[in-house]
Design an enzyme around this catalytic site. Structure first.
Site, short mmCIF file in Angstrom:
data_model
loop_
_atom_site.label_atom_id
_atom_site.label_comp_id
_atom_site.label_asym_id
_atom_site.label_seq_id
_atom_site.Cartn_x
_atom_site.Cartn_y
_atom_site.Cartn_z
N ASP A 144 62.18 16.39 40.40
CA ASP A 144 63.03 17.58 40.19
C ASP A 144 63.05 18.49 41.41
OD1 ASP A 144 63.62 16.90 37.65
OD2 ASP A 144 62.37 18.41 36.68
N CYS A 251 65.18 22.92 23.74
CA CYS A 251 65.68 22.40 22.47
C CYS A 251 65.55 20.89 22.54
CB CYS A 251 67.13 22.80 22.29
SG CYS A 251 67.96 22.06 20.86
#
Ligand code: SF4
Length: 361
Positions: A144, A251
């Site tokens: 990332d 989520c």
């Protein structure tokens, strides 16, 4: 990158050794990709042009380099892609937490320590292991940390397919895993991409609480709860707040409903087990954390990067969605005069949901 020295091993034998070493270093899988991502580049450009990245300006900043590994790291010939499973086996049942509206739901990947450092260290050790066998070679390790289309590279490396929920899916491991990449100048044999296995299923598209999918494989990040609670810096659009429920950081809904996640493996890493009871914490207790407590309890965690102000913003939304107990209303009331206008606005919204006067600014 400097040119790779001639290797003592044939490329196929070296690729096999790299897989073995990756497994010894705790990676759950390892594959090798080429650098051709033209179709993914076209999809990325369409997504950016539609503005679906919201305020994640970094998605567009590196232009086409994101889809062109050879431009990002000149000399790159192959990319070693690794997978590390993160499902914590000592965490509360996520569905039960989502149903208990007074509890806080935090995405499963961030319940423990931040994965970036751990994975980068392991990738570095993998590179050193390769180097100790073949001598100096050119490489860069990414987790990332650069504009990399990691799911597309993982697909090309045979680690899975990109599902309709835009996650990488694996028939034997679901989608609860991290990915990391080692860009190399080695002429390694590449793996074959695997066939997609979503079939006619559309569960993830229907499950999204905020209807963030504009269609299969298309996510409007501006509506995605992960984006809203983590990346989005400002006020959360009011129409989306009720659907966020008790999700305060990320989520997992589009993964929870995915049938392939029946095959998820528990993580082998202690670092990914929940810390400070964050897998099943009380909303009011978290909302009452002052900034020093927030910084102390989230040290070493991915949660820390959103800062105390967004933490309170997210919790105010969740408290506005929970039952209006005296404890909830009192906790919200105590933040009505918080120095941050962002926090005050979300607190007033939550109190108004409970039929309590909004207070004044
Ligand atoms: Fe594919 Fe169904 Fe999983 Fe969505 S829920 S990613 S459509 S298999």
């Amino acid at each position: 990158m400097p040119d790779a020295e001639p290797t003592a091993l044939q490329p196929a034998a070296l690729a096999g050794s790299i897989r073995t070493w990756a497994a010894e270093l705790g990676f759950s899988a390892c594959g090798i990709a080429g650098t051709e991502l033209a179709q993914d580049e076209a999809r990325l450009i369409r997504w950016l042009q539609a503005g679906h990245q919201g305020e994640m300006g970094f998605m567009g900043r590196h232009g086409r380099k994101r889809a062109r590994p050879r431009q990002l790291v000149p000399g790159t010939r192959t990319v070693v892609v690794v997978r590390m499973d993160y499902t914590p086996d000592r965490a509360a049942d996520p569905r039960a937490v989502l149903e208990a509206r007074q509890r806080a739901f935090i995405t499963r990947y961030s319940l423990g320590r931040d994965y970036h450092k751990l994975m980068r260290r392991r990738l570095q050790r993998l590179a050193e292991r390769i180097q100790s066998t073949i001598g100096p070679f050119g490489y860069r390790a990414f987790v990332d940390s650069a504009p990399v289309l990691e799911r597309a590279l993982a697909r090309e490396a045979g680690l899975g397919w990109i599902g309709k929920n835009t996650m990488l899916l694996n028939r034997h491991a679901g989608s609860y895993f991290f990915l990391g990449e080692l860009f190399t100048d080695l002429p390694l044999p590449t793996d074959d991409p695997v066939r997609a296995h979503c079939g006619s299923c559309r569960r993830c598209l229907r499950a999204c609480p905020t209807n963030a999918f504009t269609g299969p494989y298309q996510l409007d990040a501006r509506r995605c709860i992960s984006y809203l609670t983590i990346e989005h810096p400002g006020s959360i659009p009011e129409p989306l707040r009720p659907a966020m429920g008790n999700r305060i950081f990320g989520c997992d809904d589009c993964q929870l409903v995915c049938p392939w996640n029946r095959y998820t493996h528990p993580t082998a890493e202690d670092d990914f087990q929940p810390r400070h009871g964050l897998d099943d914490a009380d909303l009011v207790a978290l909302f009452n954390w002052d900034e020093a407590t927030f910084l102390e309890r989230t040290a070493g965690s991915a949660i820390r990067r959103i800062g105390h102000e967004r933490w309170l913003r997210n919790l105010a939304v969740a408290l506005g969605n929970t039952a209006p107990t005296p404890e909830v209303v009192e906790a919200l009331g105590q933040r009505l005069n918080h120095p941050s206008a962002l926090v005050r606005e979300h607190v007033r919204w939550a109190l108004a949901r409970h039929g309590t006067p909004r207070g004044t600014d």
